[in-house]
Design a protein around this motif. Structure first.
Motif, PDB file in Angstrom:
ATOM      1  N   ALA A  86     -21.040  -0.241   0.124  1.00  0.00           N
ATOM      2  CA  ALA A  86     -19.872  -0.680   0.894  1.00  0.00           C
ATOM      3  C   ALA A  86     -18.673   0.231   0.641  1.00  0.00           C
ATOM      4  O   ALA A  86     -17.928   0.564   1.572  1.00  0.00           O
ATOM      5  CB  ALA A  86     -19.527  -2.123   0.513  1.00  0.00           C
ATOM      6  N   THR A  87     -18.497   0.646  -0.606  1.00  0.00           N
ATOM      7  CA  THR A  87     -17.383   1.545  -0.930  1.00  0.00           C
ATOM      8  C   THR A  87     -17.575   2.904  -0.278  1.00  0.00           C
ATOM      9  O   THR A  87     -16.639   3.487   0.278  1.00  0.00           O
ATOM     10  CB  THR A  87     -17.255   1.711  -2.457  1.00  0.00           C
ATOM     11  N   VAL A  88     -18.787   3.429  -0.342  1.00  0.00           N
ATOM     12  CA  VAL A  88     -19.077   4.721   0.295  1.00  0.00           C
ATOM     13  C   VAL A  88     -18.813   4.650   1.795  1.00  0.00           C
ATOM     14  O   VAL A  88     -18.185   5.540   2.376  1.00  0.00           O
ATOM     15  CB  VAL A  88     -20.530   5.148   0.019  1.00  0.00           C
ATOM     16  N   ALA A  89     -19.272   3.578   2.428  1.00  0.00           N
ATOM     17  CA  ALA A  89     -19.068   3.410   3.867  1.00  0.00           C
ATOM     18  C   ALA A  89     -17.585   3.318   4.197  1.00  0.00           C
ATOM     19  O   ALA A  89     -17.113   3.903   5.185  1.00  0.00           O
ATOM     20  CB  ALA A  89     -19.798   2.160   4.352  1.00  0.00           C
ATOM     21  N   PHE A  90     -16.824   2.618   3.363  1.00  0.00           N
ATOM     22  CA  PHE A  90     -15.385   2.481   3.582  1.00  0.00           C
ATOM     23  C   PHE A  90     -14.697   3.844   3.526  1.00  0.00           C
ATOM     24  O   PHE A  90     -13.856   4.180   4.371  1.00  0.00           O
ATOM     25  CB  PHE A  90     -14.783   1.547   2.530  1.00  0.00           C
ATOM     26  N   LEU A  91     -15.037   4.659   2.515  1.00  0.00           N
ATOM     27  CA  LEU A  91     -14.406   5.974   2.357  1.00  0.00           C
ATOM     28  C   LEU A  91     -14.774   6.904   3.517  1.00  0.00           C
ATOM     29  O   LEU A  91     -13.934   7.673   3.999  1.00  0.00           O
ATOM     30  CB  LEU A  91     -14.812   6.594   1.020  1.00  0.00           C
ATOM     31  N   ILE A  92     -16.017   6.837   3.962  1.00  0.00           N
ATOM     32  CA  ILE A  92     -16.426   7.660   5.108  1.00  0.00           C
ATOM     33  C   ILE A  92     -15.624   7.275   6.339  1.00  0.00           C
ATOM     34  O   ILE A  92     -15.137   8.139   7.095  1.00  0.00           O
ATOM     35  CB  ILE A  92     -17.936   7.497   5.367  1.00  0.00           C
ATOM     36  N   ASP A  93     -15.450   5.978   6.555  1.00  0.00           N
ATOM     37  CA  ASP A  93     -14.666   5.510   7.705  1.00  0.00           C
ATOM     38  C   ASP A  93     -13.223   5.993   7.610  1.00  0.00           C
ATOM     39  O   ASP A  93     -12.614   6.360   8.623  1.00  0.00           O
ATOM     40  CB  ASP A  93     -14.702   3.986   7.783  1.00  0.00           C
ATOM     41  N   LYS A  94     -12.668   6.008   6.401  1.00  0.00           N
ATOM     42  CA  LYS A  94     -11.292   6.466   6.231  1.00  0.00           C
ATOM     43  C   LYS A  94     -11.149   7.953   6.550  1.00  0.00           C
ATOM     44  O   LYS A  94     -10.179   8.384   7.164  1.00  0.00           O
ATOM     45  CB  LYS A  94     -10.820   6.199   4.791  1.00  0.00           C
ATOM     46  N   VAL A  95     -12.139   8.737   6.130  1.00  0.00           N
ATOM     47  CA  VAL A  95     -12.115  10.173   6.441  1.00  0.00           C
ATOM     48  C   VAL A  95     -12.170  10.378   7.953  1.00  0.00           C
ATOM     49  O   VAL A  95     -11.426  11.199   8.505  1.00  0.00           O
ATOM     50  CB  VAL A  95     -13.285  10.901   5.740  1.00  0.00           C
ATOM     51  N   ARG A  96     -13.007   9.619   8.620  1.00  0.00           N
ATOM     52  CA  ARG A  96     -13.098   9.729  10.082  1.00  0.00           C
ATOM     53  C   ARG A  96     -11.805   9.289  10.752  1.00  0.00           C
ATOM     54  O   ARG A  96     -11.319   9.903  11.701  1.00  0.00           O
ATOM     55  CB  ARG A  96     -14.279   8.899  10.577  1.00  0.00           C
ATOM     56  N   THR A  97     -11.220   8.202  10.240  1.00  0.00           N
ATOM     57  CA  THR A  97      -9.989   7.689  10.818  1.00  0.00           C
ATOM     58  C   THR A  97      -8.855   8.701  10.675  1.00  0.00           C
ATOM     59  O   THR A  97      -8.025   8.856  11.575  1.00  0.00           O
ATOM     60  CB  THR A  97      -9.567   6.369  10.102  1.00  0.00           C
ATOM     61  N   GLU A  98      -8.831   9.394   9.537  1.00  0.00           N
ATOM     62  CA  GLU A  98      -7.788  10.393   9.301  1.00  0.00           C
ATOM     63  C   GLU A  98      -8.033  11.695  10.075  1.00  0.00           C
ATOM     64  O   GLU A  98      -7.231  12.606  10.031  1.00  0.00           O
ATOM     65  CB  GLU A  98      -7.689  10.708   7.799  1.00  0.00           C
ATOM     66  N   GLY A  99      -9.188  11.790  10.753  1.00  0.00           N
ATOM     67  CA  GLY A  99      -9.482  12.973  11.559  1.00  0.00           C
ATOM     68  C   GLY A  99      -9.893  14.168  10.755  1.00  0.00           C
ATOM     69  O   GLY A  99      -9.680  15.318  11.168  1.00  0.00           O
ATOM     70  N   CYS A 100     -10.497  13.929   9.579  1.00  0.00           N
ATOM     71  CA  CYS A 100     -10.919  15.048   8.706  1.00  0.00           C
ATOM     72  C   CYS A 100     -12.328  15.516   9.024  1.00  0.00           C
ATOM     73  O   CYS A 100     -12.805  16.477   8.441  1.00  0.00           O
ATOM     74  CB  CYS A 100     -10.835  14.632   7.250  1.00  0.00           C
ATOM     75  N   LEU A 101     -13.045  14.820   9.907  1.00  0.00           N
ATOM     76  CA  LEU A 101     -14.408  15.219  10.260  1.00  0.00           C
ATOM     77  C   LEU A 101     -14.461  15.653  11.721  1.00  0.00           C
ATOM     78  O   LEU A 101     -13.705  15.173  12.541  1.00  0.00           O
ATOM     79  CB  LEU A 101     -15.375  14.041  10.043  1.00  0.00           C
TER      80      LEU A 101
END
Length: 259
Positions: A244-259
């Motif tokens: 769940a933590t890994v998924a949360f961090l991945i979503d945050k990276v996507r939300t910030e437009g880093c991917l």
């Protein structure tokens, strides 16, 4: 025989300048002896001491401070040095036991956490609350742990260096001016670095840091007004983030437009 005599004369002549240099050389001067537990204060001390003494790093690179146990050699290093530098906090709990057994009235001790204004670790959104590899119980949830990574802010690093300079000057007053000069030069570099970081943050499109592990940059983030997300607080040890933590961090990276 003439050739042998010529060779001996040549060797004798060649040895004369070396003998002369040896006669004129001044005896090596003993300088200040400094021992630091971890790399950051070790590196600061090296910058200030220069060739005026010896700086020793106690913990090998990559060592886990929470489980570190000093060897007899380490204790002797601390016993015999002029200045001992350590961070403080729970990770350095072993230090007090060692210092209580040290018989050196001239030993000067610098604790980094006494040099700056301290911040508590905080649990931000999505962060697991495991520390030191174990889940907190209900009583632990009410306890705040001080963040020990005080040097990650250039401003704090400058404060630490000034304290080290004062301590080295007290231990080796004959060379106080040299320590002051080297400290001033190094603090100027830290001030320029601070200004560069400030400029980058002020002109950045995003002011959020996403960290995949424990977060050691609490002081850095606070200094420049950065938001952050991470798997664990700063002193989590030997812990693996949940799915769940890994998924949360991945979503945050996507939300910030880093991917």
């Amino acid at each position: 025989m003439k050739k042998i005599a010529a060779i001996l004369i040549a060797l004798t002549l060649l040895s004369l300048p070396l003998a002369g240099c040896g006669a004129q050389a001044e005896p090596e001067t003993e300088g200040i002896s400094v021992v630091a537990t971890v790399f950051a204060p070790y590196d600061f001390a090296r910058q200030l001491v220069g060739d005026r003494g010896e700086v020793t790093l106690l913990l090998p690179p990559g060592s886990e401070t929470h489980s570190y146990e000093p060897s007899p050699k380490d204790i002797i290093e601390i016993q015999n040095c002029d200045v001992f530098i350590y961070v403080g906090g729970e990770s350095d709990a072993w230090v007090q036991t060692v210092l209580e057994g040290v018989d050196n009235p001239d030993l000067r001790v610098v604790t980094l956490m006494d040099c700056v204004e301290l911040l508590h670790e905080e649990t931000v959104e999505g962060m697991q609350t495991e520390r030191h590899g174990h889940d907190h119980d209900e009583e632990d949830e009410d306890e705040e742990e001080l963040d020990e990574h005080v040097w990650t802010s250039p401003r704090n690093a400058a404060r630490i260096c000034r304290k080290l300079c004062d301590t080295f000057s007290a231990a080796d007053s004959a060379h106080a001016a040299q320590y002051a000069q080297r400290c001033g030069d190094y603090v100027e570099q830290l001030d320029r670095l601070d200004a560069e970081f400030q400029d980058v943050v002020e002109n950045a499109a995003r002011k959020t840091v996403v960290f995949a592990d424990r977060f050691p940059l609490r002081y850095f983030a606070d200094a420049y007004g950065l938001d952050y997300y991470a798997a664990y607080p700063g002193c989590a040890d030997a812990a693996e983030p949940s799915a769940a933590t890994v998924a949360f961090l991945i979503d945050k990276v996507r939300t910030e437009g880093c991917l």
